[in-house]
Design an enzyme around this catalytic site. Structure first.
Site, short mmCIF file in Angstrom:
data_model
loop_
_atom_site.label_atom_id
_atom_site.label_comp_id
_atom_site.label_asym_id
_atom_site.label_seq_id
_atom_site.Cartn_x
_atom_site.Cartn_y
_atom_site.Cartn_z
CB CYS A 79 -70.39 14.88 64.41
SG CYS A 79 -68.87 15.84 64.68
CG HIS A 167 -72.96 18.78 62.66
ND1 HIS A 167 -73.50 18.25 63.81
CD2 HIS A 167 -71.62 18.86 62.89
CE1 HIS A 167 -72.55 18.02 64.70
NE2 HIS A 167 -71.40 18.39 64.17
CD GLU A 169 -77.02 18.35 63.08
OE1 GLU A 169 -76.25 18.37 64.05
OE2 GLU A 169 -76.88 17.54 62.13
#
Length: 510
Positions: A79, A167, A169
Protein backbone atom coordinates in the site's frame (compact mmCIF):
# COMPACT_ATOMS: atom_id res chain seq x y z
CA UNK A 1 21.83 -16.50 13.75
CA UNK A 2 18.01 -16.47 13.54
CA UNK A 3 16.94 -15.46 10.05
CA UNK A 4 14.22 -12.83 9.94
CA UNK A 5 12.03 -10.58 7.86
CA UNK A 6 12.33 -6.90 8.73
CA UNK A 7 9.06 -4.96 8.63
CA UNK A 8 9.25 -1.18 8.42
CA UNK A 9 6.34 0.51 10.18
CA UNK A 10 4.97 3.66 8.57
CA UNK A 11 2.09 3.80 11.05
CA UNK A 12 -0.56 1.45 9.68
CA UNK A 13 -2.80 -0.29 12.23
CA UNK A 14 -2.29 -3.35 10.02
CA UNK A 15 1.50 -3.41 10.39
CA UNK A 16 1.46 -5.91 13.25
CA UNK A 17 -0.77 -8.21 11.22
CA UNK A 18 1.96 -8.39 8.59
CA UNK A 19 4.35 -9.54 11.30
CA UNK A 20 1.84 -12.07 12.56
CA UNK A 21 1.19 -13.54 9.11
CA UNK A 22 4.92 -13.91 8.50
CA UNK A 23 5.21 -15.78 11.78
CA UNK A 24 2.37 -18.08 10.73
CA UNK A 25 4.82 -19.21 8.07
CA UNK A 26 7.26 -20.15 10.88
CA UNK A 27 9.54 -17.29 9.94
CA UNK A 28 10.64 -14.76 12.57
CA UNK A 29 9.76 -11.13 11.89
CA UNK A 30 10.66 -7.88 13.59
CA UNK A 31 8.82 -4.57 13.29
CA UNK A 32 10.76 -1.31 13.46
CA UNK A 33 9.60 2.30 12.94
CA UNK A 34 10.79 4.02 9.80
CA UNK A 35 12.63 6.61 11.96
CA UNK A 36 14.76 3.99 13.69
CA UNK A 37 15.80 1.21 11.33
CA UNK A 38 18.29 -1.24 12.88
CA UNK A 39 21.52 -2.49 11.38
CA UNK A 40 20.64 -4.72 8.44
CA UNK A 41 22.93 -7.70 8.89
CA UNK A 42 23.08 -11.15 7.33
CA UNK A 43 20.16 -12.37 9.46
CA UNK A 44 17.75 -10.13 7.50
CA UNK A 45 16.47 -12.12 4.53
CA UNK A 46 13.95 -9.59 3.25
CA UNK A 47 12.22 -6.29 3.99
CA UNK A 48 8.51 -5.39 3.93
CA UNK A 49 7.31 -1.76 3.91
CA UNK A 50 3.96 -1.28 5.66
CA UNK A 51 0.96 0.85 4.84
CA UNK A 52 0.37 4.21 6.52
CA UNK A 53 -2.38 6.69 7.44
CA UNK A 54 -0.22 9.28 5.65
CA UNK A 55 -0.09 10.12 1.94
CA UNK A 56 3.16 10.01 -0.01
CA UNK A 57 2.06 13.40 -1.41
CA UNK A 58 2.36 15.10 1.99
CA UNK A 59 5.37 17.35 2.43
CA UNK A 60 6.33 15.58 5.67
CA UNK A 61 5.37 12.06 4.57
CA UNK A 62 7.34 9.22 6.23
CA UNK A 63 10.44 8.31 4.20
CA UNK A 64 12.77 5.35 3.74
CA UNK A 65 16.41 5.06 2.69
CA UNK A 66 16.02 2.66 -0.22
CA UNK A 67 19.78 2.65 -0.84
CA UNK A 68 20.20 0.33 2.14
CA UNK A 69 17.91 -2.33 0.70
CA UNK A 70 16.68 -1.93 -2.88
CA UNK A 71 18.49 -4.25 -5.26
CA UNK A 72 20.41 -5.78 -2.35
CA UNK A 73 17.67 -7.64 -0.49
CA UNK A 74 14.17 -8.80 -1.45
CA UNK A 75 11.81 -5.88 -0.92
CA UNK A 76 8.00 -5.79 -0.77
CA UNK A 77 6.06 -2.52 -0.48
CA UNK A 78 2.49 -2.81 0.82
CA UNK A 79 0.00 0.00 0.00
CA UNK A 80 1.83 3.15 1.18
CA UNK A 81 5.11 1.24 0.87
CA UNK A 82 4.32 0.38 -2.74
CA UNK A 83 3.38 3.99 -3.53
CA UNK A 84 6.52 5.37 -1.86
CA UNK A 85 8.72 2.91 -3.76
CA UNK A 86 7.13 3.84 -7.09
CA UNK A 87 7.18 7.59 -6.44
CA UNK A 88 10.86 7.68 -5.38
CA UNK A 89 12.01 6.13 -8.65
CA UNK A 90 9.95 8.00 -11.22
CA UNK A 91 6.41 6.69 -10.90
CA UNK A 92 3.36 8.90 -10.54
CA UNK A 93 1.11 8.76 -7.48
CA UNK A 94 -2.00 10.93 -7.28
CA UNK A 95 -5.21 11.10 -5.22
CA UNK A 96 -7.85 8.55 -6.18
CA UNK A 97 -11.04 9.93 -7.67
CA UNK A 98 -12.90 7.94 -5.03
CA UNK A 99 -11.45 6.40 -1.91
CA UNK A 100 -10.61 2.78 -2.64
CA UNK A 101 -11.63 0.91 0.48
CA UNK A 102 -12.94 -2.60 1.03
CA UNK A 103 -13.19 -5.81 -0.93
CA UNK A 104 -12.07 -6.03 -4.54
CA UNK A 105 -11.26 -8.87 -6.91
CA UNK A 106 -8.20 -9.30 -9.05
CA UNK A 107 -9.10 -9.44 -12.70
CA UNK A 108 -5.59 -9.94 -14.08
CA UNK A 109 -2.70 -11.93 -12.60
CA UNK A 110 0.57 -12.45 -14.49
CA UNK A 111 0.84 -16.22 -14.65
CA UNK A 112 4.63 -16.47 -14.38
CA UNK A 113 5.04 -13.97 -11.52
CA UNK A 114 6.86 -15.52 -8.57
CA UNK A 115 5.03 -13.14 -6.23
CA UNK A 116 1.58 -14.11 -7.56
CA UNK A 117 2.23 -17.86 -7.85
CA UNK A 118 -0.89 -19.88 -6.96
CA UNK A 119 -2.93 -16.68 -6.48
CA UNK A 120 -5.99 -17.07 -8.75
CA UNK A 121 -7.01 -14.31 -11.14
CA UNK A 122 -10.33 -13.81 -9.33
CA UNK A 123 -8.79 -13.68 -5.85
CA UNK A 124 -10.48 -11.34 -3.35
CA UNK A 125 -8.21 -8.63 -1.92
CA UNK A 126 -8.66 -5.80 0.60
CA UNK A 127 -8.03 -2.23 -0.47
CA UNK A 128 -7.55 0.72 1.92
CA UNK A 129 -6.02 3.80 0.32
CA UNK A 130 -6.82 7.35 -0.78
CA UNK A 131 -4.02 7.63 -3.36
CA UNK A 132 -3.33 5.44 -6.36
CA UNK A 133 -0.34 4.66 -8.58
CA UNK A 134 -1.08 6.23 -11.97
CA UNK A 135 2.17 5.13 -13.63
CA UNK A 136 5.19 3.03 -12.68
CA UNK A 137 8.92 3.57 -13.14
CA UNK A 138 9.99 2.33 -16.58
CA UNK A 139 11.80 -0.67 -15.02
CA UNK A 140 8.55 -2.04 -13.58
CA UNK A 141 5.82 -4.34 -14.89
CA UNK A 142 2.28 -4.83 -13.65
CA UNK A 143 1.67 -8.34 -12.30
CA UNK A 144 -1.90 -7.92 -10.99
CA UNK A 145 -4.87 -5.57 -11.53
CA UNK A 146 -8.46 -5.13 -10.38
CA UNK A 147 -11.31 -3.51 -12.28
CA UNK A 148 -10.65 -0.14 -10.61
CA UNK A 149 -6.94 -0.39 -9.71
CA UNK A 150 -4.67 -0.95 -12.71
CA UNK A 151 -1.53 -1.25 -10.57
CA UNK A 152 -2.65 -3.71 -7.90
CA UNK A 153 0.78 -5.39 -7.89
CA UNK A 154 4.04 -4.79 -9.71
CA UNK A 155 7.56 -6.21 -10.09
CA UNK A 156 10.85 -4.41 -10.62
CA UNK A 157 12.46 -6.22 -13.54
CA UNK A 158 15.85 -7.70 -12.73
CA UNK A 159 15.34 -7.30 -8.97
CA UNK A 160 13.48 -9.05 -6.18
CA UNK A 161 11.57 -5.82 -5.61
CA UNK A 162 7.77 -5.81 -5.54
CA UNK A 163 4.85 -3.56 -4.67
CA UNK A 164 1.21 -4.36 -3.93
CA UNK A 165 -1.60 -1.84 -3.52
CA UNK A 166 -3.78 -4.15 -1.40
CA UNK A 167 -3.30 -5.64 2.08
CA UNK A 168 -2.40 -9.36 2.04
CA UNK A 169 -2.14 -9.44 5.84
CA UNK A 170 -5.89 -9.12 6.52
CA UNK A 171 -8.27 -12.06 6.34
CA UNK A 172 -10.36 -10.32 3.71
CA UNK A 173 -7.53 -10.95 1.23
CA UNK A 174 -8.33 -14.61 0.71
CA UNK A 175 -4.97 -15.55 -0.80
CA UNK A 176 -2.90 -13.07 1.17
CA UNK A 177 -1.02 -15.72 3.12
CA UNK A 178 -0.12 -17.46 -0.14
CA UNK A 179 1.29 -14.19 -1.50
CA UNK A 180 3.33 -13.66 1.67
CA UNK A 181 4.55 -17.26 1.42
CA UNK A 182 5.65 -16.57 -2.13
CA UNK A 183 7.65 -13.55 -0.98
CA UNK A 184 9.04 -14.85 2.33
CA UNK A 185 9.81 -18.42 1.27
CA UNK A 186 10.14 -18.43 -2.52
CA UNK A 187 11.77 -15.02 -2.98
CA UNK A 188 13.60 -14.49 0.34
CA UNK A 189 14.50 -18.16 0.78
CA UNK A 190 13.54 -18.37 4.47
CA UNK A 191 13.67 -21.88 5.96
CA UNK A 192 10.50 -21.75 8.09
CA UNK A 193 12.23 -22.99 11.25
CA UNK A 194 10.96 -20.42 13.76
CA UNK A 195 8.66 -22.56 15.92
CA UNK A 196 7.24 -22.37 19.47
CA UNK A 197 9.92 -24.80 20.61
CA UNK A 198 12.63 -22.67 19.02
CA UNK A 199 11.21 -19.50 20.61
CA UNK A 200 11.04 -21.11 24.05
CA UNK A 201 14.57 -22.46 23.81
CA UNK A 202 16.10 -19.17 22.65
CA UNK A 203 14.08 -17.08 25.13
CA UNK A 204 15.08 -19.23 28.10
CA UNK A 205 18.71 -18.94 27.06
CA UNK A 206 18.38 -15.16 26.64
CA UNK A 207 16.75 -14.86 30.07
CA UNK A 208 19.58 -16.85 31.67
CA UNK A 209 22.14 -14.53 30.12
CA UNK A 210 20.19 -11.36 30.91
CA UNK A 211 19.18 -12.15 34.49
CA UNK A 212 22.05 -14.29 35.75
CA UNK A 213 21.56 -14.83 39.49
CA UNK A 214 19.26 -11.82 39.90
CA UNK A 215 15.93 -12.14 41.67
CA UNK A 216 12.71 -11.38 39.76
CA UNK A 217 9.17 -10.65 40.94
CA UNK A 218 6.29 -11.45 38.59
CA UNK A 219 2.64 -10.59 38.87
CA UNK A 220 0.54 -13.63 38.02
CA UNK A 221 -3.06 -13.13 36.92
CA UNK A 222 -4.14 -16.69 36.22
CA UNK A 223 -4.26 -15.91 32.52
CA UNK A 224 -2.28 -17.38 29.65
CA UNK A 225 0.21 -14.55 29.24
CA UNK A 226 1.52 -14.26 32.78
CA UNK A 227 1.49 -18.05 33.17
CA UNK A 228 3.64 -18.65 30.08
CA UNK A 229 5.96 -15.82 31.12
CA UNK A 230 6.27 -17.42 34.56
CA UNK A 231 7.20 -20.84 33.18
CA UNK A 232 9.81 -19.36 30.83
CA UNK A 233 11.35 -17.43 33.72
CA UNK A 234 11.10 -20.44 36.07
CA UNK A 235 13.01 -22.58 33.58
CA UNK A 236 15.64 -19.84 33.27
CA UNK A 237 16.19 -18.82 36.91
CA UNK A 238 14.29 -21.34 39.04
CA UNK A 239 13.88 -20.33 42.70
CA UNK A 240 14.97 -16.75 41.97
CA UNK A 241 11.50 -16.12 40.52
CA UNK A 242 9.01 -14.80 43.08
CA UNK A 243 5.40 -14.82 41.83
CA UNK A 244 2.73 -12.56 43.31
CA UNK A 245 -0.98 -12.86 42.68
CA UNK A 246 -2.91 -9.77 43.71
CA UNK A 247 -6.59 -9.82 44.59
CA UNK A 248 -7.55 -6.37 43.31
CA UNK A 249 -11.22 -6.89 44.04
CA UNK A 250 -11.88 -6.81 40.31
CA UNK A 251 -11.47 -10.51 39.53
CA UNK A 252 -14.14 -12.96 38.48
CA UNK A 253 -16.17 -14.73 41.14
CA UNK A 254 -13.98 -17.06 43.29
CA UNK A 255 -11.04 -16.47 40.95
CA UNK A 256 -8.47 -15.58 43.62
CA UNK A 257 -8.74 -18.94 45.38
CA UNK A 258 -9.03 -20.91 42.12
CA UNK A 259 -5.92 -19.35 40.59
CA UNK A 260 -3.78 -19.95 43.67
CA UNK A 261 -4.86 -23.58 43.70
CA UNK A 262 -4.13 -23.93 39.96
CA UNK A 263 -0.52 -22.84 40.35
CA UNK A 264 0.24 -25.26 43.19
CA UNK A 265 0.91 -27.97 40.63
CA UNK A 266 3.25 -25.92 38.42
CA UNK A 267 6.07 -25.72 40.96
CA UNK A 268 6.03 -21.93 41.13
CA UNK A 269 6.92 -19.89 44.19
CA UNK A 270 3.72 -17.86 44.56
CA UNK A 271 2.24 -15.55 47.19
CA UNK A 272 -1.35 -14.30 47.30
CA UNK A 273 -1.95 -10.68 48.32
CA UNK A 274 -5.34 -9.26 49.32
CA UNK A 275 -5.32 -5.63 48.15
CA UNK A 276 -9.01 -5.18 47.34
CA UNK A 277 -9.55 -2.13 49.50
CA UNK A 278 -6.54 -0.27 48.08
CA UNK A 279 -7.98 -0.58 44.58
CA UNK A 280 -11.52 0.34 45.66
CA UNK A 281 -10.17 3.44 47.43
CA UNK A 282 -8.24 4.49 44.31
CA UNK A 283 -11.31 4.04 42.09
CA UNK A 284 -13.81 5.76 44.36
CA UNK A 285 -15.67 8.52 42.53
CA UNK A 286 -13.87 7.87 39.23
CA UNK A 287 -15.85 7.10 36.06
CA UNK A 288 -13.48 8.12 33.24
CA UNK A 289 -12.14 4.95 31.53
CA UNK A 290 -8.58 6.16 31.06
CA UNK A 291 -8.36 7.50 34.61
CA UNK A 292 -9.62 4.19 35.95
CA UNK A 293 -6.94 2.33 33.98
CA UNK A 294 -4.27 4.73 35.21
CA UNK A 295 -5.43 4.40 38.81
CA UNK A 296 -5.37 0.62 38.63
CA UNK A 297 -1.92 0.69 37.04
CA UNK A 298 -0.63 2.99 39.75
CA UNK A 299 -1.93 0.81 42.58
CA UNK A 300 -0.56 -2.32 40.90
CA UNK A 301 2.85 -0.69 40.89
CA UNK A 302 2.50 0.36 44.53
CA UNK A 303 1.46 -3.14 45.60
CA UNK A 304 4.32 -4.71 43.67
CA UNK A 305 6.75 -2.22 45.15
CA UNK A 306 5.58 -3.13 48.65
CA UNK A 307 5.86 -6.85 47.94
CA UNK A 308 9.21 -6.45 46.18
CA UNK A 309 10.62 -4.95 49.38
CA UNK A 310 9.75 -8.22 51.10
CA UNK A 311 12.20 -10.01 48.79
CA UNK A 312 15.83 -9.26 49.55
CA UNK A 313 17.87 -7.82 46.68
CA UNK A 314 15.18 -8.18 44.00
CA UNK A 315 16.22 -6.37 40.82
CA UNK A 316 13.58 -7.12 38.16
CA UNK A 317 9.84 -6.89 37.67
CA UNK A 318 8.56 -9.39 35.08
CA UNK A 319 5.35 -8.76 33.16
CA UNK A 320 3.29 -10.81 30.73
CA UNK A 321 3.01 -7.93 28.25
CA UNK A 322 2.18 -9.09 24.72
CA UNK A 323 2.17 -7.34 21.37
CA UNK A 324 -1.48 -6.19 21.25
CA UNK A 325 -0.98 -4.46 24.64
CA UNK A 326 1.91 -2.50 23.19
CA UNK A 327 0.20 -1.78 19.89
CA UNK A 328 -2.94 -0.31 21.48
CA UNK A 329 -1.12 1.63 24.19
CA UNK A 330 1.64 3.34 22.27
CA UNK A 331 2.82 3.67 18.71
CA UNK A 332 3.92 0.27 17.49
CA UNK A 333 7.53 -0.21 18.59
CA UNK A 334 7.96 3.56 18.48
CA UNK A 335 6.29 4.06 15.12
CA UNK A 336 3.64 6.64 14.23
CA UNK A 337 0.52 4.47 14.48
CA UNK A 338 -2.35 5.87 16.54
CA UNK A 339 -2.89 5.15 20.23
CA UNK A 340 -6.18 3.31 20.93
CA UNK A 341 -6.08 2.94 24.72
CA UNK A 342 -3.57 2.56 27.51
CA UNK A 343 -2.70 -0.72 29.23
CA UNK A 344 -1.67 -0.86 32.88
CA UNK A 345 1.38 -3.03 32.14
CA UNK A 346 2.86 -0.92 29.33
CA UNK A 347 5.10 2.09 29.56
CA UNK A 348 7.77 1.31 32.13
CA UNK A 349 7.98 1.99 35.86
CA UNK A 350 7.99 5.16 37.94
CA UNK A 351 11.35 6.43 39.17
CA UNK A 352 10.66 5.50 42.79
CA UNK A 353 10.48 1.81 41.88
CA UNK A 354 14.07 0.72 41.54
CA UNK A 355 13.36 -2.33 39.39
CA UNK A 356 14.15 -3.11 35.80
CA UNK A 357 11.43 -4.61 33.60
CA UNK A 358 11.68 -7.95 31.80
CA UNK A 359 8.93 -8.92 29.33
CA UNK A 360 9.57 -12.34 27.72
CA UNK A 361 6.39 -12.21 25.58
CA UNK A 362 6.45 -8.58 24.46
CA UNK A 363 6.72 -9.46 20.75
CA UNK A 364 4.19 -12.32 20.69
CA UNK A 365 0.52 -12.35 19.80
CA UNK A 366 -1.99 -14.23 21.93
CA UNK A 367 -2.19 -17.30 19.70
CA UNK A 368 1.61 -17.49 19.62
CA UNK A 369 1.71 -17.33 23.43
CA UNK A 370 -0.65 -20.29 23.58
CA UNK A 371 1.51 -22.33 21.19
CA UNK A 372 4.62 -21.55 23.24
CA UNK A 373 2.73 -22.54 26.40
CA UNK A 374 1.74 -25.85 24.83
CA UNK A 375 5.37 -26.53 23.90
CA UNK A 376 6.27 -25.89 27.56
CA UNK A 377 3.72 -28.45 28.73
CA UNK A 378 1.13 -26.15 30.33
CA UNK A 379 -2.30 -27.79 30.76
CA UNK A 380 -5.02 -27.14 28.20
CA UNK A 381 -7.33 -25.90 30.96
CA UNK A 382 -4.98 -22.96 31.50
CA UNK A 383 -4.02 -22.37 27.86
CA UNK A 384 -7.66 -22.39 26.80
CA UNK A 385 -8.74 -19.66 29.22
CA UNK A 386 -10.31 -16.64 27.60
CA UNK A 387 -8.28 -13.42 27.71
CA UNK A 388 -9.19 -11.23 30.67
CA UNK A 389 -8.29 -7.52 30.82
CA UNK A 390 -5.51 -6.44 33.17
CA UNK A 391 -7.75 -3.85 34.89
CA UNK A 392 -10.29 -6.63 35.41
CA UNK A 393 -13.96 -5.88 35.88
CA UNK A 394 -13.24 -2.17 36.38
CA UNK A 395 -13.38 -1.60 32.62
CA UNK A 396 -16.50 -3.75 32.33
CA UNK A 397 -18.26 -1.56 34.87
CA UNK A 398 -19.12 1.56 32.94
CA UNK A 399 -18.98 4.49 35.29
CA UNK A 400 -17.96 4.41 38.93
CA UNK A 401 -16.68 1.18 40.50
CA UNK A 402 -17.93 0.10 43.92
CA UNK A 403 -17.88 -3.21 45.81
CA UNK A 404 -21.62 -3.60 45.24
CA UNK A 405 -21.36 -3.00 41.50
CA UNK A 406 -18.46 -5.48 41.37
CA UNK A 407 -20.61 -8.05 43.18
CA UNK A 408 -23.43 -7.63 40.68
CA UNK A 409 -21.14 -8.02 37.69
CA UNK A 410 -19.32 -11.00 39.20
CA UNK A 411 -22.62 -12.83 39.58
CA UNK A 412 -23.73 -11.98 36.04
CA UNK A 413 -20.36 -12.93 34.57
CA UNK A 414 -20.32 -16.23 36.50
CA UNK A 415 -23.69 -17.29 35.12
CA UNK A 416 -22.65 -16.37 31.56
CA UNK A 417 -19.22 -18.07 31.60
CA UNK A 418 -20.39 -21.21 33.40
CA UNK A 419 -23.28 -21.44 30.95
CA UNK A 420 -20.89 -21.31 28.01
CA UNK A 421 -18.87 -24.14 29.55
CA UNK A 422 -21.93 -26.25 30.33
CA UNK A 423 -23.29 -25.90 26.79
CA UNK A 424 -19.85 -26.68 25.22
CA UNK A 425 -19.67 -23.18 23.76
CA UNK A 426 -16.72 -21.86 25.77
CA UNK A 427 -14.00 -23.22 23.47
CA UNK A 428 -15.82 -21.86 20.41
CA UNK A 429 -15.52 -18.33 21.80
CA UNK A 430 -12.26 -16.38 21.91
CA UNK A 431 -13.35 -14.01 24.67
CA UNK A 432 -16.56 -13.53 26.60
CA UNK A 433 -17.73 -11.41 29.48
CA UNK A 434 -20.46 -9.19 30.83
CA UNK A 435 -20.64 -5.40 31.06
CA UNK A 436 -22.52 -3.47 33.72
CA UNK A 437 -24.11 -0.49 32.01
CA UNK A 438 -24.40 2.96 33.61
CA UNK A 439 -28.18 3.01 33.16
CA UNK A 440 -31.22 1.69 34.96
CA UNK A 441 -34.29 0.47 33.15
CA UNK A 442 -37.90 -0.07 34.08
CA UNK A 443 -39.04 -3.63 34.56
CA UNK A 444 -41.81 -5.60 36.23
CA UNK A 445 -41.32 -8.46 38.69
CA UNK A 446 -44.13 -10.05 40.64
CA UNK A 447 -46.57 -7.42 39.38
CA UNK A 448 -44.35 -4.72 40.85
CA UNK A 449 -42.41 -2.02 39.01
CA UNK A 450 -38.61 -2.28 39.17
CA UNK A 451 -35.98 0.24 38.20
CA UNK A 452 -32.68 -1.66 38.11
CA UNK A 453 -29.43 -2.23 36.27
CA UNK A 454 -29.04 -3.30 32.65
CA UNK A 455 -26.16 -5.58 31.64
CA UNK A 456 -24.69 -6.46 28.25
CA UNK A 457 -23.22 -9.81 27.31
CA UNK A 458 -20.24 -9.87 24.92
CA UNK A 459 -18.73 -12.85 23.08
CA UNK A 460 -16.32 -12.61 20.15
CA UNK A 461 -14.29 -14.85 17.89
CA UNK A 462 -10.73 -13.85 16.98
CA UNK A 463 -7.21 -15.20 16.54
CA UNK A 464 -5.05 -12.32 17.74
CA UNK A 465 -7.28 -9.70 19.36
CA UNK A 466 -6.49 -7.19 16.63
CA UNK A 467 -9.76 -7.92 14.83
CA UNK A 468 -12.81 -9.75 16.15
CA UNK A 469 -16.32 -10.76 15.08
CA UNK A 470 -19.27 -11.11 17.43
CA UNK A 471 -20.30 -14.71 18.08
CA UNK A 472 -23.64 -15.97 16.85
CA UNK A 473 -24.57 -17.76 20.07
CA UNK A 474 -27.76 -19.83 19.92
CA UNK A 475 -30.91 -17.87 20.72
CA UNK A 476 -31.97 -20.61 23.12
CA UNK A 477 -28.74 -20.22 25.10
CA UNK A 478 -29.05 -16.43 25.23
CA UNK A 479 -32.68 -16.68 26.34
CA UNK A 480 -31.82 -19.16 29.09
CA UNK A 481 -28.85 -17.08 30.26
CA UNK A 482 -30.89 -13.87 30.34
CA UNK A 483 -33.61 -15.57 32.37
CA UNK A 484 -31.09 -16.94 34.89
CA UNK A 485 -29.37 -13.58 35.32
CA UNK A 486 -32.57 -11.63 35.88
CA UNK A 487 -33.95 -14.25 38.30
CA UNK A 488 -30.77 -14.87 40.28
CA UNK A 489 -28.87 -11.58 40.35
CA UNK A 490 -30.50 -9.02 42.59
CA UNK A 491 -30.28 -5.58 41.02
CA UNK A 492 -30.52 -6.59 37.34
CA UNK A 493 -33.74 -6.53 35.32
CA UNK A 494 -32.52 -6.30 31.71
CA UNK A 495 -29.96 -8.21 29.58
CA UNK A 496 -28.78 -7.23 26.08
CA UNK A 497 -26.30 -8.88 23.69
CA UNK A 498 -23.51 -6.91 21.97
CA UNK A 499 -23.34 -7.62 18.22
CA UNK A 500 -20.50 -5.20 17.37
CA UNK A 501 -17.31 -6.35 15.66
CA UNK A 502 -13.75 -5.00 15.99
CA UNK A 503 -13.22 -2.72 14.17
CA UNK A 504 -15.08 -0.40 14.46
CA UNK A 505 -15.79 -1.33 18.09
CA UNK A 506 -13.19 -2.68 20.51
CA UNK A 507 -13.63 -5.97 22.36
CA UNK A 508 -13.90 -4.26 25.74
CA UNK A 509 -16.27 -1.37 26.21
CA UNK A 510 -13.66 0.79 27.98
Amino acid sequence: MQEKILIIDFGSQYTQLIGRRVRELNVYSEIHPFQNIPVIDESVKGVILSGSPHSVLESDAPQFDFARVKGKLPLLGVCYGAQLLSQKFGGNVSPSETREYGRANLGFVKSDSILMDKVPSNSQVWMSHGDTIKSLPKECEIVASTEDVAVAAYHWKGENTFGIQFHPEVYHSTDGLQLLHNFVVNVCGCHQNWTPDAFAESTIEDLKNKLGNDKVVLGLSGGVDSSVAAILLHKAIGANLYCIFVDNGLLRKNEFEAVLDQYKHLGLNIKGVDAKQRFYDALEGESDPEKKRKAIGRVFIEVFDDEAHEVTDVKWLAQGTIYPDVIESVSATGGPSATIKSHHNVGGLPDFMKLKVVEPLRLLFKDEVRRVGKSLGLPDSLLGRHPFPGPGLAIRILGEVSPERVRILQEVDHIFIEGLKKEALYDEVWQAGAILLPVNSVGVMGDERTYENAVALRAVSSTDGMTADWCHLPYEFLAKTSNQIINKVKGVNRVVYDISSKPPATIEWE
